[in-house]
Design a protein around this motif. Sequence first.
Motif, PDB file in Angstrom:
ATOM      1  N   GLU A 160       0.816  -1.209   0.000  1.00  0.00           N
ATOM      2  CA  GLU A 160       0.000   0.000   0.000  1.00  0.00           C
ATOM      3  C   GLU A 160       0.857   1.269   0.000  1.00  0.00           C
ATOM      4  N   VAL A 161       1.986   1.227   0.693  1.00  0.00           N
ATOM      5  CA  VAL A 161       2.883   2.388   0.725  1.00  0.00           C
ATOM      6  C   VAL A 161       3.441   2.674  -0.672  1.00  0.00           C
ATOM      7  N   ALA A 162       3.844   1.606  -1.380  1.00  0.00           N
ATOM      8  CA  ALA A 162       4.366   1.768  -2.736  1.00  0.00           C
ATOM      9  C   ALA A 162       3.312   2.377  -3.665  1.00  0.00           C
ATOM     10  N   LEU A 166       3.607   5.995  -5.695  1.00  0.00           N
ATOM     11  CA  LEU A 166       3.472   6.062  -7.149  1.00  0.00           C
ATOM     12  C   LEU A 166       2.328   6.981  -7.569  1.00  0.00           C
ATOM     13  N   LYS A 167       1.236   6.964  -6.821  1.00  0.00           N
ATOM     14  CA  LYS A 167       0.095   7.814  -7.152  1.00  0.00           C
ATOM     15  C   LYS A 167       0.394   9.291  -6.881  1.00  0.00           C
ATOM     16  N   GLU A 168       1.138   9.573  -5.817  1.00  0.00           N
ATOM     17  CA  GLU A 168       1.425  10.959  -5.432  1.00  0.00           C
ATOM     18  C   GLU A 168       2.587  11.560  -6.210  1.00  0.00           C
ATOM     19  N   LEU A 169       3.470  10.708  -6.710  1.00  0.00           N
ATOM     20  CA  LEU A 169       4.704  11.172  -7.354  1.00  0.00           C
ATOM     21  C   LEU A 169       4.479  12.211  -8.455  1.00  0.00           C
ATOM     22  N   PRO A 170       3.508  12.021  -9.366  1.00  0.00           N
ATOM     23  CA  PRO A 170       3.326  13.016 -10.432  1.00  0.00           C
ATOM     24  C   PRO A 170       2.792  14.361  -9.936  1.00  0.00           C
ATOM     25  N   ASN A 171       2.253  14.383  -8.709  1.00  0.00           N
ATOM     26  CA  ASN A 171       1.648  15.615  -8.184  1.00  0.00           C
ATOM     27  C   ASN A 171       2.634  16.521  -7.449  1.00  0.00           C
ATOM     28  N   ASP A 213       9.998   7.746 -15.508  1.00  0.00           N
ATOM     29  CA  ASP A 213       9.955   6.432 -16.165  1.00  0.00           C
ATOM     30  C   ASP A 213       9.281   5.408 -15.257  1.00  0.00           C
ATOM     31  N   LEU A 214       9.497   5.529 -13.968  1.00  0.00           N
ATOM     32  CA  LEU A 214       8.894   4.627 -12.985  1.00  0.00           C
ATOM     33  C   LEU A 214       7.373   4.687 -13.047  1.00  0.00           C
ATOM     34  N   VAL A 215       6.826   5.893 -13.071  1.00  0.00           N
ATOM     35  CA  VAL A 215       5.367   6.067 -13.131  1.00  0.00           C
ATOM     36  C   VAL A 215       4.823   5.499 -14.437  1.00  0.00           C
ATOM     37  N   LEU A 216       5.508   5.747 -15.547  1.00  0.00           N
ATOM     38  CA  LEU A 216       5.064   5.237 -16.848  1.00  0.00           C
ATOM     39  C   LEU A 216       5.050   3.715 -16.865  1.00  0.00           C
ATOM     40  N   MET A 221       2.179  -1.537 -16.624  1.00  0.00           N
ATOM     41  CA  MET A 221       1.977  -2.845 -16.008  1.00  0.00           C
ATOM     42  C   MET A 221       0.630  -2.967 -15.320  1.00  0.00           C
ATOM     43  N   GLY A 222      -0.123  -1.873 -15.302  1.00  0.00           N
ATOM     44  CA  GLY A 222      -1.445  -1.934 -14.674  1.00  0.00           C
ATOM     45  C   GLY A 222      -1.425  -1.735 -13.178  1.00  0.00           C
ATOM     46  N   VAL A 223      -0.243  -1.390 -12.625  1.00  0.00           N
ATOM     47  CA  VAL A 223      -0.166  -1.117 -11.183  1.00  0.00           C
ATOM     48  C   VAL A 223      -0.904   0.159 -10.860  1.00  0.00           C
ATOM     49  N   LEU A 224      -0.816   1.148 -11.778  1.00  0.00           N
ATOM     50  CA  LEU A 224      -1.565   2.398 -11.656  1.00  0.00           C
ATOM     51  C   LEU A 224      -2.590   2.507 -12.765  1.00  0.00           C
ATOM     52  N   ASP A 225      -3.668   3.192 -12.515  1.00  0.00           N
ATOM     53  CA  ASP A 225      -4.682   3.427 -13.545  1.00  0.00           C
ATOM     54  C   ASP A 225      -4.167   4.444 -14.569  1.00  0.00           C
TER      55      ASP A 225
END
Length: 225
Positions: A160-162, A166-171, A213-216, A221-225
């Motif tokens: 859940e932390v990961a 990943l969700k917050e990183l682009p913000n 690149d990590l977020v992409l 891989m479907g980890v993020l929407d």
Amino acid sequence: MPNKTKILIVDDHQLIIEGILSYLKHIDNLEIETTNSCDDAFAKIKVAQTDVPFQILFTDLSFDNIDETSKIDGGESLIKLIRKEEIPIKVGVITGHSETNRIFNVIRNLEPSAYLLKGKCNTNELNFAIQKMLTDEVYYTHEIHQKLLKRALIEIQMDEVAIQILKELPNHPKISNLEGVIKKDDGSLLKIRTIESKLAKLRTDLQANNNTDLVLKAKEMGVLD
């Protein structure tokens, strides 16, 4: 002489069909039909049920020739309809789609007996796939297996932390801004050093060059929407 294996190949690009046929012609005892239309493919399969049924279907996933007259909008819909009507035919995918999440979802939801990649299959691989399918086994190319294994590994490692990171990183333009945002399971906040350590591990796991690149890669891989 043993009965021939009856195969239907569906692809909207005739050149792709010709390429597949050029490989299959070296395999003995096959009876092959082709079509560029999912609607026509389903009609052929239904008609053949009353006479000599097709044993194997090879289909692409995406079709560019779909229009308002089409009832079946692609390979995935064709496979779903075959499953819905419980037609006893082995289904294999031959496609250019090699995105990890697409592969994962197709195999999880549609359970094809084979998944091969256009431009990388050959006579030996097609023959191997056909023999596996006829004995109720599955065959996925080496590249597909590797992507599935990697997807499964990432899913196991993705806590859940990961996901939060990943969700917050682009913000946040700076990594330091994530401090005070990311929470542990107990509700306490992560320190920047822990966040940076977690990011470094994620970059290694997903083989990412940097955080962008990590977020992409997480999305691919479907980890993020």
